[in-house]
Design a protein around this motif. Structure first.
Motif, PDB file in Angstrom:
ATOM      1  N   GLY A 251      14.615  -4.655  -5.862  1.00 63.99           N
ATOM      2  CA  GLY A 251      13.475  -3.794  -5.532  1.00 63.99           C
ATOM      3  C   GLY A 251      13.120  -3.725  -4.064  1.00 63.99           C
ATOM      4  O   GLY A 251      12.956  -2.645  -3.510  1.00 63.99           O
ATOM      5  N   ILE A 252      13.020  -4.871  -3.394  1.00 60.98           N
ATOM      6  CA  ILE A 252      12.552  -4.892  -1.997  1.00 60.98           C
ATOM      7  C   ILE A 252      13.525  -4.141  -1.081  1.00 60.98           C
ATOM      8  O   ILE A 252      13.119  -3.546  -0.079  1.00 60.98           O
ATOM      9  CB  ILE A 252      12.339  -6.351  -1.512  1.00 60.98           C
ATOM     10  CG1 ILE A 252      11.601  -6.407  -0.170  1.00 60.98           C
ATOM     11  CG2 ILE A 252      13.632  -7.119  -1.420  1.00 60.98           C
ATOM     12  CD1 ILE A 252      10.130  -6.451  -0.260  1.00 60.98           C
ATOM     13  N   LEU A 253      14.822  -4.119  -1.435  1.00 59.40           N
ATOM     14  CA  LEU A 253      15.823  -3.420  -0.614  1.00 59.40           C
ATOM     15  C   LEU A 253      16.054  -1.993  -1.100  1.00 59.40           C
ATOM     16  O   LEU A 253      16.091  -1.047  -0.309  1.00 59.40           O
ATOM     17  CB  LEU A 253      17.149  -4.196  -0.621  1.00 59.40           C
ATOM     18  CG  LEU A 253      17.130  -5.577   0.049  1.00 59.40           C
ATOM     19  CD1 LEU A 253      18.448  -6.305  -0.158  1.00 59.40           C
ATOM     20  CD2 LEU A 253      16.819  -5.473   1.527  1.00 59.40           C
ATOM     21  N   SER A 254      16.219  -1.818  -2.432  1.00 56.04           N
ATOM     22  CA  SER A 254      16.511  -0.475  -2.966  1.00 56.04           C
ATOM     23  C   SER A 254      15.316   0.462  -2.845  1.00 56.04           C
ATOM     24  O   SER A 254      15.483   1.669  -2.682  1.00 56.04           O
ATOM     25  CB  SER A 254      16.935  -0.564  -4.438  1.00 56.04           C
ATOM     26  OG  SER A 254      18.194  -1.181  -4.555  1.00 56.04           O
ATOM     27  N   HIS A 255      14.095  -0.087  -2.965  1.00 57.35           N
ATOM     28  CA  HIS A 255      12.904   0.772  -2.994  1.00 57.35           C
ATOM     29  C   HIS A 255      12.038   0.638  -1.747  1.00 57.35           C
ATOM     30  O   HIS A 255      10.855   0.981  -1.782  1.00 57.35           O
ATOM     31  CB  HIS A 255      12.068   0.467  -4.243  1.00 57.35           C
ATOM     32  CG  HIS A 255      12.820   0.645  -5.521  1.00 57.35           C
ATOM     33  ND1 HIS A 255      13.596   1.756  -5.772  1.00 57.35           N
ATOM     34  CD2 HIS A 255      12.948  -0.147  -6.621  1.00 57.35           C
ATOM     35  CE1 HIS A 255      14.159   1.635  -6.969  1.00 57.35           C
ATOM     36  NE2 HIS A 255      13.788   0.491  -7.495  1.00 57.35           N
ATOM     37  N   ALA A 256      12.601   0.131  -0.641  1.00 57.92           N
ATOM     38  CA  ALA A 256      11.833   0.078   0.612  1.00 57.92           C
ATOM     39  C   ALA A 256      11.424   1.499   0.987  1.00 57.92           C
ATOM     40  O   ALA A 256      12.197   2.444   0.789  1.00 57.92           O
ATOM     41  CB  ALA A 256      12.677  -0.534   1.723  1.00 57.92           C
ATOM     42  N   PRO A 257      10.189   1.694   1.502  1.00 56.38           N
ATOM     43  CA  PRO A 257       9.724   3.058   1.806  1.00 56.38           C
ATOM     44  C   PRO A 257      10.672   3.822   2.724  1.00 56.38           C
ATOM     45  O   PRO A 257      10.831   5.028   2.593  1.00 56.38           O
ATOM     46  CB  PRO A 257       8.373   2.823   2.485  1.00 56.38           C
ATOM     47  CG  PRO A 257       7.912   1.499   1.978  1.00 56.38           C
ATOM     48  CD  PRO A 257       9.147   0.686   1.745  1.00 56.38           C
ATOM     49  N   ARG A 258      11.327   3.107   3.677  1.00 57.94           N
ATOM     50  CA  ARG A 258      12.266   3.781   4.577  1.00 57.94           C
ATOM     51  C   ARG A 258      13.525   2.940   4.675  1.00 57.94           C
ATOM     52  O   ARG A 258      13.461   1.710   4.697  1.00 57.94           O
ATOM     53  CB  ARG A 258      11.616   3.991   5.956  1.00 57.94           C
ATOM     54  CG  ARG A 258      10.376   4.881   5.821  1.00 57.94           C
ATOM     55  CD  ARG A 258       9.572   5.014   7.092  1.00 57.94           C
ATOM     56  NE  ARG A 258      10.378   5.674   8.111  1.00 57.94           N
ATOM     57  CZ  ARG A 258      10.492   5.214   9.359  1.00 57.94           C
ATOM     58  NH1 ARG A 258       9.887   4.111   9.718  1.00 57.94           N
ATOM     59  NH2 ARG A 258      11.208   5.873  10.242  1.00 57.94           N
TER      60      ARG A 258
END
Length: 614
Positions: free
Chosen positions: A437-444
């Motif tokens: 999540g923290i890498l795949s769904h980072a805002p940018r």
């Protein structure tokens, strides 16, 4: 269907429409893959809460709900009541009914939890750990004759842990059997009970000295569901992990999965064996690395655990840092990294108690997401440390065989050294793949790229990418039945290339010249400039495009070809572009808080990381 994951399953009909699910601990994710012309593409996606716990206690409910969402989005009829229509009816006049195959992976119920035993902890114990990790397990303890615990402590530990399965190793073929038999007696005395299923015997694999088999059979044959397979370390110089890994997969299907609520129904629905989620991710990474001839590191950072995968010179390794995660295990990251290491990545002043409170809040409310820029920056600072610590753990296990005599020069004759050298050579690394999540769904996307660069400190020239919507598990199990379909979708729909990082090795004062460089872009435009210590520079370079870079390092700096040696390489673009990292290797941040915050702001501004933070 009892096929091991390493052997492809054969089908008598073409696979043009495939539905795949991954039953995670909280969410079941379904994807539809269709053949479009000559290539396979991922076309629709659905998800639903996993239903392995009360009140449903039937994993297939969540699976059917996720597939129903795909049905609704695609207009294809896939379900007939609670059955999946297979194969599809394309040849019978209705191309929008059914799918050719349904496949699945699973980590619901906490995944596969294993205990392993060996004789010498750093030799057979570590080999057994590598076998279990490679099969997709979480290793909850490693017991060994020389681990410093007293017999009653070993017995109590086995009894209290309640693993899903035990893997016993120890001894080379033809060697002494005493310690191997001793470990079997400890297991027998503990009479371990499995986590699921009160009535069935605990699966136990013996993969140690073949001369000890009769005694192990006598001691444990009645007390456990004992399976005997080839020795993991038949001789000191050789590791033989495949038979034990295959046996773990088979027993996972036959025993562990059968006990989890609804899995028997799920196994009847699938057209290929169900795989543990981490094992499936490892399979797709291995497939891609071999196909492209890459040295690769992959990471999946979750709420409770962080998995690291590597393939160097064709050798696959996987580790699970079961105490490093971004929600349930976030306090463990704080404990292991220490507060100063987390705070060094935060680009503003904040008192220690506030940051501790925020970390504890995330642990007790694991599904919350950052609402402000400050919260996002703190969470991404913690992620850097979780990633860094997981890689250190991985390097320690992804190593050469310990206890093996090395060929030596005469001057080394009197030194007794174990090998144990890590196989992870960051200078030979071609690609880093980020997931979770923290890498795949980072805002940018630049945030994902810089988190991985800061945590892993890649050397020389390294490409970086992320998994777009976490479909690697689905593609891993698909690659065992149709490698082309899996690699098509992986390259075109799953993998998002961020770009390439060029990081010279060496250190100098801020502002000193680290290297001179020339970049020739695909449109013929040429840029010549200097990279100074303490600087980050970002150039746009689109996905699918490549540029040629020539780096002439300072006399004491290594750009990847040797100290002071000029390097010329073709580099790949991505959604972020080409990142030139002049901060030096190893990376050292200023001790003084004001100077460190100023450096962070300068770097973040240089790559447009947090526009509002400056």
């Amino acid at each position: 269907m009892t096929s091991s994951p390493s052997s492809p399953v054969q089908f008598d009909h073409p696979l043009n429409v495939i539905v795949a699910t991954d039953c995670g601990s909280t969410t079941t994710k379904a994807i539809l893959i269709e053949k479009v012309g000559e290539e396979y593409r991922q076309t629709y996606r659905g998800e639903a809460p996993t239903t392995v716990e009360a009140p449903f206690e039937d994993v297939t409910r969540g699976v059917l709900n996720a597939i129903a969402e795909i049905e609704e989005l695609s207009g294809r009829k896939i379900l007939d009541g609670e059955k999946i229509v297979t194969p599809n009816r394309a040849g019978q006049g209705d191309p929008m009914t059914g799918v050719d195959i349904y496949i699945s992976t699973s980590s619901a119920g906490g995944g596969l939890q294993m205990m392993v035993t060996g004789v010498v902890q750093s030799m057979t114990g570590e080999s057994a750990q590598r076998a279990a990790l490679g099969a997709g397990a979480i290793v909850i303890d490693v017991l060994a004759s020389n681990d410093g615990r007293l017999p009653h402590e070993k017995i109590e530990r086995i009894r209290s842990m309640r693993p899903d399965m035990i893997l016993m190793s120890g001894g080379t073929d033809g060697g002494a059997v005493t310690h191997v038999v001793e470990m079997a007696e400890y297991v027998s005395a503990a009479e371990p009970r499995p986590r699921f299923g009160a009535t069935y015997k605990l699966p136990l694999i013996f993969a140690g000295n073949k001369d000890a088999r009769p005694q192990v059979q006598r001691i444990l044959g009645e007390k456990a569901a004992l399976e005997i397979t080839d020795n993991i370390r038949p001789v000191l110089e050789k590791e033989n992990l495949a038979p034990a890994r295959d046996k773990i997969h088979d027993l996972f299907l036959e025993h562990v999965m059968q006990q989890a609520p609804g899995y028997r129904k799920l196994m009847e629905m699938t057209g290929a064996p169900i795989m543990p989620t981490p094992a499936a991710v490892g399979v797709i990474m291995e497939t891609i690395a071999k196909r492209e001839g890459l040295n690769l590191i992959g990471v999946d950072i979750g709420g409770a655990t962080t998995d690291v995968f590597s393939i160097f010179k064709g050798v696959f390794n996987r580790t699970v840092s079961a105490n490093l995660g971004m929600s349930y295990s976030i306090s463990n990251v704080l404990a292991e990294a220490g507060l100063p290491n987390i705070m060094r990545w935060v680009p503003f002043t904040i008192d220690e108690q506030t940051i501790r409170n925020r970390i504890k809040n995330k642990m007790i409310r694991p599904t919350t997401i950052p609402q402000t820029l400050d919260e996002l920056q703190i969470e991404q600072a913690i992620a850097r440390e979780a990633l860094r610590l997981a890689l250190i753990h991985h390097k320690s296990l992804a190593s050469g065989l310990k206890g093996v005599q090395q060929e030596r020069m005469i001057s080394d004759m009197f030194e007794q050294q174990a090998s144990g050298k890590t196989l992870i050579d960051m200078l030979q690394l071609d690609l880093i793949v980020g997931s979770g999540g923290i890498l795949s769904h980072a805002p940018r996307r630049i945030q994902s790229m810089l988190m991985m660069v800061d945590a892993y400190e890649p050397l020389g020239v390294t490409a970086l990418s992320v998994d777009s919507i976490f479909m690697m598990p689905h593609l891993g199990v698909l690659s065992t039945i149709n490698e082309k379909a899996a690699t098509d979708v992986f390259v075109r729909d799953c993998m998002i290339y961020l770009g390439t990082c060029i990081a010279p090795i060496g250190q100098g004062k801020d502002g000193e010249v680290s290297a001179s460089y020339e970049i020739v872009f695909p449109d013929g435009k040429t840029v010549r400039d200097r990279l100074r210590f303490g600087d980050l520079t970002l150039y746009p370079l689109e996905p699918g495009k490549s540029a040629t870079i020539t780096v002439e390092p300072a006399k004491h700096v290594n750009a990847g070809a040797g100290i002071g040696v000029t390097l010329t390489r073709k580099v790949q673009g991505g959604v972020v572009g080409l990142l030139l990292d002049g901060r030096g290797r190893p990376l050292q941040l200023a001790e003084e808080q004001g100077a460190r915050i100023a450096s962070l702001k300068k770097w973040f501004d240089a790559v447009g990381l947090y526009p509002a933070a400056s």
